[in-house]
Write an enzyme that holds these catalytic residues in place. Structure first.
Site, PDB file in Angstrom:
ATOM      1  N   ASN A   1      75.678  62.664  26.789  1.00 14.36           N
ATOM      2  CA  ASN A   1      75.079  61.451  26.214  1.00 14.36           C
ATOM      3  C   ASN A   1      75.129  61.697  24.809  1.00 14.36           C
ATOM      4  O   ASN A   1      74.508  62.854  24.159  1.00 14.36           O
ATOM      5  CB  ASN A   1      73.750  61.219  26.692  1.00 14.36           C
ATOM      6  CG  ASN A   1      73.205  59.723  26.083  1.00 14.36           C
ATOM      7  OD1 ASN A   1      73.519  59.621  24.861  1.00 14.36           O
ATOM      8  ND2 ASN A   1      72.490  59.190  26.764  1.00 14.36           N
TER       9      ASN A   1
ATOM     10  N   ARG B   1      73.236  58.286   7.504  1.00  8.96           N
ATOM     11  CA  ARG B   1      73.778  58.095   6.113  1.00  8.96           C
ATOM     12  C   ARG B   1      74.772  56.957   5.978  1.00  8.96           C
ATOM     13  O   ARG B   1      75.104  56.742   4.904  1.00  8.96           O
ATOM     14  CB  ARG B   1      74.597  59.527   5.736  1.00  8.96           C
ATOM     15  CG  ARG B   1      73.732  60.641   5.718  1.00  8.96           C
ATOM     16  CD  ARG B   1      72.946  60.881   4.528  1.00  8.96           C
ATOM     17  NE  ARG B   1      73.791  60.924   3.470  1.00  8.96           N
ATOM     18  CZ  ARG B   1      74.050  61.933   2.699  1.00  8.96           C
ATOM     19  NH1 ARG B   1      73.513  63.259   3.227  1.00  8.96           N
ATOM     20  NH2 ARG B   1      74.715  62.077   1.685  1.00  8.96           N
TER      21      ARG B   1
ATOM     22  N   HIS C   1      74.672  54.905  25.491  1.00 11.28           N
ATOM     23  CA  HIS C   1      73.290  53.825  25.710  1.00 11.28           C
ATOM     24  C   HIS C   1      73.245  52.802  24.844  1.00 11.28           C
ATOM     25  O   HIS C   1      72.379  52.856  24.076  1.00 11.28           O
ATOM     26  CB  HIS C   1      72.060  54.443  26.095  1.00 11.28           C
ATOM     27  CG  HIS C   1      70.984  53.546  26.695  1.00 11.28           C
ATOM     28  ND1 HIS C   1      70.133  53.785  27.641  1.00 11.28           N
ATOM     29  CD2 HIS C   1      71.019  52.453  26.436  1.00 11.28           C
ATOM     30  CE1 HIS C   1      69.442  52.965  27.879  1.00 11.28           C
ATOM     31  NE2 HIS C   1      69.717  51.932  27.319  1.00 11.28           N
TER      32      HIS C   1
ATOM     33  N   ARG D   1      71.946  49.970  22.682  1.00 12.27           N
ATOM     34  CA  ARG D   1      70.838  49.060  22.812  1.00 12.27           C
ATOM     35  C   ARG D   1      70.996  48.035  21.674  1.00 12.27           C
ATOM     36  O   ARG D   1      71.773  47.901  20.909  1.00 12.27           O
ATOM     37  CB  ARG D   1      69.397  49.888  22.283  1.00 12.27           C
ATOM     38  CG  ARG D   1      69.348  50.988  23.333  1.00 12.27           C
ATOM     39  CD  ARG D   1      67.887  51.845  22.890  1.00 12.27           C
ATOM     40  NE  ARG D   1      67.736  52.920  23.684  1.00 12.27           N
ATOM     41  CZ  ARG D   1      66.770  52.923  24.714  1.00 12.27           C
ATOM     42  NH1 ARG D   1      66.518  51.700  25.304  1.00 12.27           N
ATOM     43  NH2 ARG D   1      66.873  54.004  25.602  1.00 12.27           N
TER      44      ARG D   1
ATOM     45  N   HIS E   1      71.639  53.405  17.305  1.00 15.68           N
ATOM     46  CA  HIS E   1      72.257  54.668  17.396  1.00 15.68           C
ATOM     47  C   HIS E   1      73.973  54.025  17.730  1.00 15.68           C
ATOM     48  O   HIS E   1      74.624  53.685  17.124  1.00 15.68           O
ATOM     49  CB  HIS E   1      71.810  55.669  18.577  1.00 15.68           C
ATOM     50  CG  HIS E   1      70.954  55.319  19.660  1.00 15.68           C
ATOM     51  ND1 HIS E   1      71.759  54.569  20.724  1.00 15.68           N
ATOM     52  CD2 HIS E   1      69.714  55.342  20.166  1.00 15.68           C
ATOM     53  CE1 HIS E   1      70.660  54.239  21.522  1.00 15.68           C
ATOM     54  NE2 HIS E   1      69.517  54.865  21.011  1.00 15.68           N
TER      55      HIS E   1
ATOM     56  N   GLU F   1      75.089  53.076  29.881  1.00 18.24           N
ATOM     57  CA  GLU F   1      73.733  52.785  30.567  1.00 18.24           C
ATOM     58  C   GLU F   1      73.225  51.566  29.533  1.00 18.24           C
ATOM     59  O   GLU F   1      73.474  51.429  28.537  1.00 18.24           O
ATOM     60  CB  GLU F   1      72.999  54.067  30.261  1.00 18.24           C
ATOM     61  CG  GLU F   1      73.228  55.559  30.730  1.00 18.24           C
ATOM     62  CD  GLU F   1      72.328  56.647  30.362  1.00 18.24           C
ATOM     63  OE1 GLU F   1      72.182  57.506  31.132  1.00 18.24           O
ATOM     64  OE2 GLU F   1      71.648  56.224  29.429  1.00 18.24           O
TER      65      GLU F   1
ATOM     66  N   THR G   1      63.124  55.391  24.505  1.00 16.97           N
ATOM     67  CA  THR G   1      64.137  55.956  25.519  1.00 16.97           C
ATOM     68  C   THR G   1      63.429  55.838  27.117  1.00 16.97           C
ATOM     69  O   THR G   1      62.335  54.966  26.985  1.00 16.97           O
ATOM     70  CB  THR G   1      63.703  57.772  25.404  1.00 16.97           C
ATOM     71  OG1 THR G   1      64.911  58.111  26.302  1.00 16.97           O
ATOM     72  CG2 THR G   1      62.692  58.087  25.890  1.00 16.97           C
TER      73      THR G   1
ATOM     74  N   HIS H   1      67.292  62.993  32.480  1.00 15.17           N
ATOM     75  CA  HIS H   1      65.916  62.846  31.696  1.00 15.17           C
ATOM     76  C   HIS H   1      65.244  64.298  31.464  1.00 15.17           C
ATOM     77  O   HIS H   1      64.783  64.726  32.460  1.00 15.17           O
ATOM     78  CB  HIS H   1      65.095  61.642  31.957  1.00 15.17           C
ATOM     79  CG  HIS H   1      64.335  61.330  30.870  1.00 15.17           C
ATOM     80  ND1 HIS H   1      64.737  60.312  29.831  1.00 15.17           N
ATOM     81  CD2 HIS H   1      63.218  61.502  30.214  1.00 15.17           C
ATOM     82  CE1 HIS H   1      63.977  59.832  28.987  1.00 15.17           C
ATOM     83  NE2 HIS H   1      63.044  60.878  29.147  1.00 15.17           N
ATOM     84  N   ASP H   2      65.403  64.829  30.174  1.00 14.47           N
ATOM     85  CA  ASP H   2      64.668  66.262  29.928  1.00 14.47           C
ATOM     86  C   ASP H   2      65.013  67.315  30.725  1.00 14.47           C
ATOM     87  O   ASP H   2      64.349  68.151  30.918  1.00 14.47           O
ATOM     88  CB  ASP H   2      63.132  65.916  30.361  1.00 14.47           C
ATOM     89  CG  ASP H   2      62.295  65.020  29.021  1.00 14.47           C
ATOM     90  OD1 ASP H   2      63.443  64.832  27.890  1.00 14.47           O
ATOM     91  OD2 ASP H   2      61.489  64.687  29.059  1.00 14.47           O
TER      92      ASP H   2
ATOM     93  N   GLY I   1      71.534  64.469  27.088  1.00 15.93           N
ATOM     94  CA  GLY I   1      71.892  64.308  25.527  1.00 15.93           C
ATOM     95  C   GLY I   1      71.134  64.998  24.531  1.00 15.93           C
ATOM     96  O   GLY I   1      71.677  65.778  23.909  1.00 15.93           O
ATOM     97  N   HIS I   2      69.822  64.643  24.627  1.00 15.11           N
ATOM     98  CA  HIS I   2      69.123  65.153  23.601  1.00 15.11           C
ATOM     99  C   HIS I   2      69.128  66.760  23.519  1.00 15.11           C
ATOM    100  O   HIS I   2      69.140  67.367  22.518  1.00 15.11           O
ATOM    101  CB  HIS I   2      67.553  64.703  23.856  1.00 15.11           C
ATOM    102  CG  HIS I   2      66.649  65.230  22.716  1.00 15.11           C
ATOM    103  ND1 HIS I   2      66.446  64.310  21.491  1.00 15.11           N
ATOM    104  CD2 HIS I   2      65.728  66.059  22.721  1.00 15.11           C
ATOM    105  CE1 HIS I   2      65.887  64.975  20.656  1.00 15.11           C
ATOM    106  NE2 HIS I   2      65.015  65.879  21.601  1.00 15.11           N
TER     107      HIS I   2
END
Length: 239
Positions: A7, A18, A43, A45, A50, A70, A100, A190-191, A213-214
């Site tokens: 992700n 920036r 994803h 939104r 993002h 997503e 999230t 997720h996580d 992703g994160h």
């Protein structure tokens, strides 16, 4: 073989900070594929904080592995995915202002709504995954809606891993078995990270794909993206 989809939302967040094209989101996505990623996830939104809708359109012809989009199926999201026709759309029940994803669908109360969305996506030739928890009845309802896959929401596993990893993973083992028996493919996300991924992947059967992703971007700050992708692939025992 469990596939690794990366992700890239956080890369877009950094770029947007920036107001210029640095880092280059499109180059990052194609570089990830060249380095071993087996899919790219975004994803978008509604506030485009993002990933932007324009990013999705630009990425679509460039992604050569699997493109997974997503989102909550508002009209603009549906118009977008039916325009670009990714390999997979993952339906999530996020509110527009959600930071999230924090829960899966309650499928039965939303059955008619989801069935209509799934049918439209299938008409566009798109595989559909529904973001869910581990409740077996909810997963069976996802199959009745017509989904092709479920994506299991893995934050409860990540939260419980340190205290008792066996207890944390067991609901996901059962959920994956139920999904498989119902004719569904199984994704997860997720996580998940380098600390907990290998145990999850080695214990959960029928796992088609993880979307991360994160944690990937955080690890890349220290390891570099090439080593990070290699490490995640190794955790999935794909190499």
């Amino acid at each position: 073989m469990t596939r690794l989809s990366i992700n890239i939302n956080k890369v877009a967040t950094l770029r947007n900070a920036r107001g210029e094209n640095n880092p280059d989101l499109l180059k990052f996505a194609t570089d990830c594929e060249a380095l071993g990623a087996q899919g790219i996830t975004v994803h978008p939104r509604p506030d485009e904080r993002h990933i932007r809708y324009a990013d999705v359109r630009a990425l679509s012809p460039l992604v050569k592995t699997e493109f997974n989009i997503e989102g909550y199926p508002i009209p603009s999201f549906m118009d977008l995915v039916l325009e670009v026709r990714p390999r997979q759309v993952t339906l999530v029940p996020d509110a527009p202002d959600a930071i999230t994803s924090s829960a899966g669908w309650e499928v039965e109360p939303n059955f008619d709504f989801l069935k209509g969305i799934v049918d439209r996506l299938h008409e566009g030739g798109i595989r559909v995954s529904i973001f869910t928890g581990t409740d077996p009845d909810n997963i069976r309802a996802a199959a009745r809606v017509g989904a092709d896959r479920v994506e299991l929401y893995t934050k409860p596993y990540a939260d419980g891993y340190a205290a008792d990893r066996h207890a944390a993973v067991e609901p996901f083992v059962e959920a994956s078995r139920v999904a498989h028996e119902a004719g569904l493919g199984v994704n997860a996300g997720h996580d998940l990270n380098l600390h907990n991924l290998a145990y999850f992947a080695s214990h959960v059967p029928y796992l088609d794909e993880v979307s991360i992703g994160h944690a990937v971007i955080c690890d890349a700050l220290y390891l570099g993206i090439a080593q990070t992708i290699k490490s995640y692939r190794n955790a999935l025992s794909n190499d």
